[in-house]
Design an enzyme around this catalytic site. Sequence first.
Site, short mmCIF file in Angstrom:
data_model
loop_
_atom_site.label_atom_id
_atom_site.label_comp_id
_atom_site.label_asym_id
_atom_site.label_seq_id
_atom_site.Cartn_x
_atom_site.Cartn_y
_atom_site.Cartn_z
N ASP A 128 6.65 5.19 -6.76
CA ASP A 128 5.71 4.14 -7.15
C ASP A 128 6.45 2.98 -7.84
O ASP A 128 7.32 3.21 -8.68
CB ASP A 128 4.69 4.77 -8.11
CG ASP A 128 3.50 3.87 -8.37
OD1 ASP A 128 2.84 3.48 -7.40
OD2 ASP A 128 3.23 3.56 -9.55
N GLU A 185 8.27 2.43 -2.92
CA GLU A 185 7.24 1.40 -2.84
C GLU A 185 7.88 0.12 -3.39
O GLU A 185 7.71 -0.23 -4.56
CB GLU A 185 6.00 1.77 -3.65
CG GLU A 185 4.86 0.80 -3.40
CD GLU A 185 4.00 0.50 -4.62
OE1 GLU A 185 2.91 -0.07 -4.44
OE2 GLU A 185 4.39 0.82 -5.76
C1 NOJ Z 1 1.14 1.26 -6.85
C2 NOJ Z 1 0.07 2.21 -6.46
O1 NOJ Z 1 0.04 2.34 -5.07
C3 NOJ Z 1 -1.21 1.66 -7.04
O2 NOJ Z 1 -2.34 2.32 -6.53
C4 NOJ Z 1 -1.13 1.73 -8.54
O3 NOJ Z 1 -2.27 1.14 -9.10
C5 NOJ Z 1 0.11 1.02 -9.05
N1 NOJ Z 1 1.28 1.29 -8.28
C6 NOJ Z 1 0.40 1.43 -10.46
O4 NOJ Z 1 0.90 2.73 -10.50
#
Ligand code: NOJ
Length: 530
Positions: free
Chosen positions: A204, A269
């Site tokens: 993440d 991500e």
């Molecule tokens: C990316 C995640 O995919 C999202 O859903 C989340 O709100 C943020 N990161 C914070 O963790």
Amino acid sequence: MGAPTELPWWTDKVGYEVYIRSFADSDGDGVGDLRGLHHHLDYLAWLGIGIVWITPFYPSPMRDHGYDVADYRGVDASFGSMADLEAVFAKAHDLGMKVLVDLVPNHSSSEHPWFISARSSKDSPYRDYYIWRDPAPGGRPPNNWTSHFGGSAWTLDATTGQYWCHLFLSEQPDLNWANPAVADEFDEILRFWLTRGADGFRIDVAHALVKHPEFLDNPPAAEFVRSDTSADEWGALEHLYDANQPGVLDVYRRWRKVVAPHDGLLLGEVYVLDAEKVAEYVRGEDGLHLGFWFKPLHLAWEPGAIREVLVAGAQAAPGLLAWVSGSHDRGRAASRFGGGNVGRARALALSTLLLGLPGTPFLFQGEELGLENGAVPREQAQDPVARRTEAVGRDGSRTPLPWAPGPGWGFTDGPRTWLPMDGRTEADTVAVQRADPSSMLHRYRALIDLRDAQPDLRRQPVEWVGEDGPVVAYRRGAVIVAANCGDQPSSFTPPEGAWVVAFSSNRDGEQQPAGGDVVLAPHQAVVLTR
Ligand code: NOJ
């Protein structure tokens, strides 16, 4: 003869994002869970999925629906137990699938014991696990950084008189990656999951763990683009100092060593819409193995833009990107591209293009059904973005998956679901589409099957066919992939040879020889083989 090349295992697989709250509910509480996932793993195997990414299942106050982790080594009771999770790992492996867990290292929950201790006193042994700064003159926040979810990225702690940093909710305090103890903790967290059966991690906010050491003010954005899914304050700044710091690669260098003995996958991500910047995270032998390329989620349906985004990703980091056209953080592709049959056809055409590019494609649950956004009235919004700002928010893509006609749509036996499922139709469901060979679901399955059957689609270099015009096309060895991204019928001329239409998104011409000129209807995509 052995395998033709030594490419890593994820090259030959198609991934699938399971947004666990909305995948399948086994206990009637209206929230998806691990047993629900276990029950439907055979569906994913039938579809041809090779990698299942499960969104966070950890104990959490759920302020951001699990992306606020209170225990990195546990399972939230609302999703089941550790035994349920281990059963998911085991069954997925039996079915030939790998499983990625979602690692959330940028921030924890404010209810994580580390943060509870850290905020209790400046002398806490965990104080430096988080980012604390004294107030600026006049008591103001230490700098101008903003939260994705609205307001300042700093909250003042009354007890200790310092601000803590949070790029998301104040209940999601950012961890301090300048502190080696944090890195040590995460090495052990990674090992914990790898030894339990995870095959790797979706990481993440992989671009933002490390902040600029001087915490300089971010400059205003060169161009402000309003977003449906984050606060205006976030979009108003150029994120020069709170993300994309070179030091973040040290973290992944370390993790490469941790996952290597397990042949584990690190998939970041990396929410950076510049292919060259994403490439910096994955190039070389010691970065992330794969980074998501999110620009396709920001595309208008326009052939020039589509070509540019695909070429940029394919050239910047060949084989090292994960291709997506949807996620739980954006509106669904079918809706973004206009909705209805046109939106669905366009989404399938884009998926056809993405599935053949070098790297690993991931579907977001429900894409294979051609789902549009669910209807969530503002007063039923659950997403903190929608509840705290004027933005539309992310609930539309997060509504539960419709499995079968009937009450609860086969998602739940209970009386209600955590987000409404109003507006779904019988034709949207897995059961109805599985029984109908002409359905969107069968189109996606055929596409994945074809990718599996054609090693050239995973191994040969990409040659783009044509430089402009409505048909976006490329060739990889003995395979051509083409999509008409315009609104009129258009033709393209494949290179000389006896080509056969192995896949046609609307089924027209499928299994027929392709002529010298191939005419594609608007939004039609084909895969040609020889
Ligand atoms: C990316 C995640 O995919 C999202 O859903 C989340 O709100 C943020 N990161 C914070 O963790």
